[in-house]
Design a protein around this motif. Sequence first.
Motif, PDB file in Angstrom:
ATOM      1  N   GLY A  75      40.426  55.513  35.201  1.00  0.00           N
ATOM      2  CA  GLY A  75      39.264  55.554  36.442  1.00  0.00           C
ATOM      3  C   GLY A  75      38.471  54.291  36.655  1.00  0.00           C
ATOM      4  N   SER A  76      38.040  53.784  35.275  1.00  0.00           N
ATOM      5  CA  SER A  76      37.231  52.563  35.419  1.00  0.00           C
ATOM      6  C   SER A  76      38.188  51.497  35.903  1.00  0.00           C
ATOM      7  N   HIS A  77      39.385  51.285  35.276  1.00  0.00           N
ATOM      8  CA  HIS A  77      40.029  50.115  35.796  1.00  0.00           C
ATOM      9  C   HIS A  77      40.431  50.333  37.361  1.00  0.00           C
ATOM     10  N   PHE A  78      40.714  51.517  38.052  1.00  0.00           N
ATOM     11  CA  PHE A  78      41.020  51.624  39.376  1.00  0.00           C
ATOM     12  C   PHE A  78      39.828  51.174  40.181  1.00  0.00           C
ATOM     13  N   LEU A  79      38.744  51.709  39.941  1.00  0.00           N
ATOM     14  CA  LEU A  79      37.499  51.584  40.547  1.00  0.00           C
ATOM     15  C   LEU A  79      37.213  49.942  40.580  1.00  0.00           C
ATOM     16  N   LEU A  80      37.001  49.587  39.295  1.00  0.00           N
ATOM     17  CA  LEU A  80      36.615  48.042  39.177  1.00  0.00           C
ATOM     18  C   LEU A  80      37.688  47.108  39.584  1.00  0.00           C
ATOM     19  N   SER A  81      39.052  47.442  39.790  1.00  0.00           N
ATOM     20  CA  SER A  81      40.052  46.464  40.285  1.00  0.00           C
ATOM     21  C   SER A  81      40.027  46.663  41.876  1.00  0.00           C
ATOM     22  N   HIS A  82      39.579  47.770  42.261  1.00  0.00           N
ATOM     23  CA  HIS A  82      39.907  47.769  43.743  1.00  0.00           C
ATOM     24  C   HIS A  82      38.307  48.134  44.795  1.00  0.00           C
ATOM     25  N   PRO A  83      38.122  49.429  44.702  1.00  0.00           N
ATOM     26  CA  PRO A  83      36.738  49.636  45.696  1.00  0.00           C
ATOM     27  C   PRO A  83      35.592  48.746  45.538  1.00  0.00           C
ATOM     28  N   LEU A  84      35.435  48.918  43.996  1.00  0.00           N
ATOM     29  CA  LEU A  84      34.076  48.404  43.472  1.00  0.00           C
ATOM     30  C   LEU A  84      34.073  46.842  43.289  1.00  0.00           C
ATOM     31  N   ARG A  85      35.245  46.328  43.367  1.00  0.00           N
ATOM     32  CA  ARG A  85      35.465  44.991  42.807  1.00  0.00           C
ATOM     33  C   ARG A  85      34.546  43.903  43.729  1.00  0.00           C
ATOM     34  N   ALA A  86      35.008  43.716  45.035  1.00  0.00           N
ATOM     35  CA  ALA A  86      34.526  43.038  46.190  1.00  0.00           C
ATOM     36  C   ALA A  86      32.676  43.231  46.107  1.00  0.00           C
ATOM     37  N   PRO A  87      32.265  44.502  46.230  1.00  0.00           N
ATOM     38  CA  PRO A  87      30.872  44.947  46.233  1.00  0.00           C
ATOM     39  C   PRO A  87      30.051  44.142  44.841  1.00  0.00           C
ATOM     40  N   LEU A  88      30.524  44.431  43.698  1.00  0.00           N
ATOM     41  CA  LEU A  88      30.144  44.045  42.544  1.00  0.00           C
ATOM     42  C   LEU A  88      30.102  42.575  42.416  1.00  0.00           C
ATOM     43  N   ILE A  89      31.417  42.076  42.733  1.00  0.00           N
ATOM     44  CA  ILE A  89      31.218  40.615  42.817  1.00  0.00           C
ATOM     45  C   ILE A  89      30.042  39.894  43.589  1.00  0.00           C
ATOM     46  N   ALA A  90      29.876  40.341  44.743  1.00  0.00           N
ATOM     47  CA  ALA A  90      29.000  39.888  45.629  1.00  0.00           C
ATOM     48  C   ALA A  90      27.574  39.956  45.152  1.00  0.00           C
ATOM     49  N   ARG A  91      27.429  41.255  44.303  1.00  0.00           N
ATOM     50  CA  ARG A  91      25.946  41.405  43.798  1.00  0.00           C
ATOM     51  C   ARG A  91      25.879  40.723  42.355  1.00  0.00           C
ATOM     52  N   MET A  92      26.875  40.501  41.624  1.00  0.00           N
ATOM     53  CA  MET A  92      26.570  39.913  40.314  1.00  0.00           C
ATOM     54  C   MET A  92      27.200  38.904  40.113  1.00  0.00           C
ATOM     55  N   GLY A  93      28.074  38.216  40.968  1.00  0.00           N
ATOM     56  CA  GLY A  93      28.817  37.017  40.729  1.00  0.00           C
ATOM     57  C   GLY A  93      29.974  37.137  39.906  1.00  0.00           C
ATOM     58  N   PHE A 138      48.302  38.194  39.815  1.00  0.00           N
ATOM     59  CA  PHE A 138      46.921  38.098  39.221  1.00  0.00           C
ATOM     60  C   PHE A 138      45.992  37.319  40.203  1.00  0.00           C
ATOM     61  N   PRO A 139      44.635  37.651  39.885  1.00  0.00           N
ATOM     62  CA  PRO A 139      43.627  37.108  40.537  1.00  0.00           C
ATOM     63  C   PRO A 139      43.368  35.635  40.251  1.00  0.00           C
ATOM     64  N   ASP A 140      44.428  34.759  40.895  1.00  0.00           N
ATOM     65  CA  ASP A 140      44.407  33.298  40.568  1.00  0.00           C
ATOM     66  C   ASP A 140      44.310  32.705  42.176  1.00  0.00           C
ATOM     67  N   PRO A 141      43.799  31.661  42.269  1.00  0.00           N
ATOM     68  CA  PRO A 141      43.479  30.774  43.503  1.00  0.00           C
ATOM     69  C   PRO A 141      45.142  30.295  43.591  1.00  0.00           C
ATOM     70  N   ARG A 142      45.907  30.099  42.576  1.00  0.00           N
ATOM     71  CA  ARG A 142      47.281  29.450  43.149  1.00  0.00           C
ATOM     72  C   ARG A 142      48.068  30.545  43.452  1.00  0.00           C
ATOM     73  N   ALA A 143      47.769  31.829  43.616  1.00  0.00           N
ATOM     74  CA  ALA A 143      48.865  33.061  43.998  1.00  0.00           C
ATOM     75  C   ALA A 143      49.434  32.447  45.270  1.00  0.00           C
ATOM     76  N   ARG A 144      48.730  32.082  46.343  1.00  0.00           N
ATOM     77  CA  ARG A 144      49.349  31.587  47.367  1.00  0.00           C
ATOM     78  C   ARG A 144      50.504  30.539  47.415  1.00  0.00           C
TER      79      ARG A 144
END
Length: 229
Positions: free
Chosen positions: A16-34, A98-104
């Motif tokens: 559950g923590s993997h799904f939550l932190l990888s998807h719905p909670l990832r963007a808002p937590l990064i915005a708040r925590m860096g 992967f969450p890699d800027p070279r993905a594009r």
Amino acid sequence: MSPMTSLVVACVVFVGSHFLLSHPLRAPLIARMGKGLFLAFYSLVALLSLSWMIYAFRATNGGTAYWASSDALWAAASVVMLFASILFAGSLSGNPAFPDPRARMHVTKPAEGVFTITRHPMMWSFILWGMVHIVLMPTNANIVLAGSIMFLAFFGALAQDRKKVRQLGTGWQGWRGRTAFVPFGMQLSGKAGWRDVVPSAGEFTVGTVIWLGATWAHGGVGAGIWRWI
């Protein structure tokens, strides 16, 4: 709480923590925590929940197996694990999932190596790992543990596909059109030839090293198989 109940809860927390932190909670937590602090938090949660899973699994003392494994079953499972190890090794480089800027950039390239087999080689290596371990040790505790890893890998791969479409748009759609979700899907559907399925020398070498080390570390029949090579 019994050891088995603890294991089930630990697996639910881990998945559950993997799904939550990888998807719905990832963007808002990064915005708040860096991003840096978020990755540290993500790693800590993963480490703690994984440690809980391992501790709870060991506390169950295994349990009764539904069937007995044999040397032949170990040998067949070892071949599958060699394939899984090659998939894992190949997934570590040039993986657009992967969450890699070279993905594009990665999604514009032709599929090579393990990506000619599946666009999610790491996830399928975990799925195969889970299948092999359930077959070799079919106890309730192991089915829960390995089944949780398989569940996370399979549905995590599906979630990655959806997320990458949002992030990379037509780039990922093109990559998805050149690769398969299920291993060998392109070949079985006739969209690609079997001759194109050739892991690189590096993937094969690193995967074989991982496989040899893991097989030897298991001891027993696994160590015997390592000595036969």
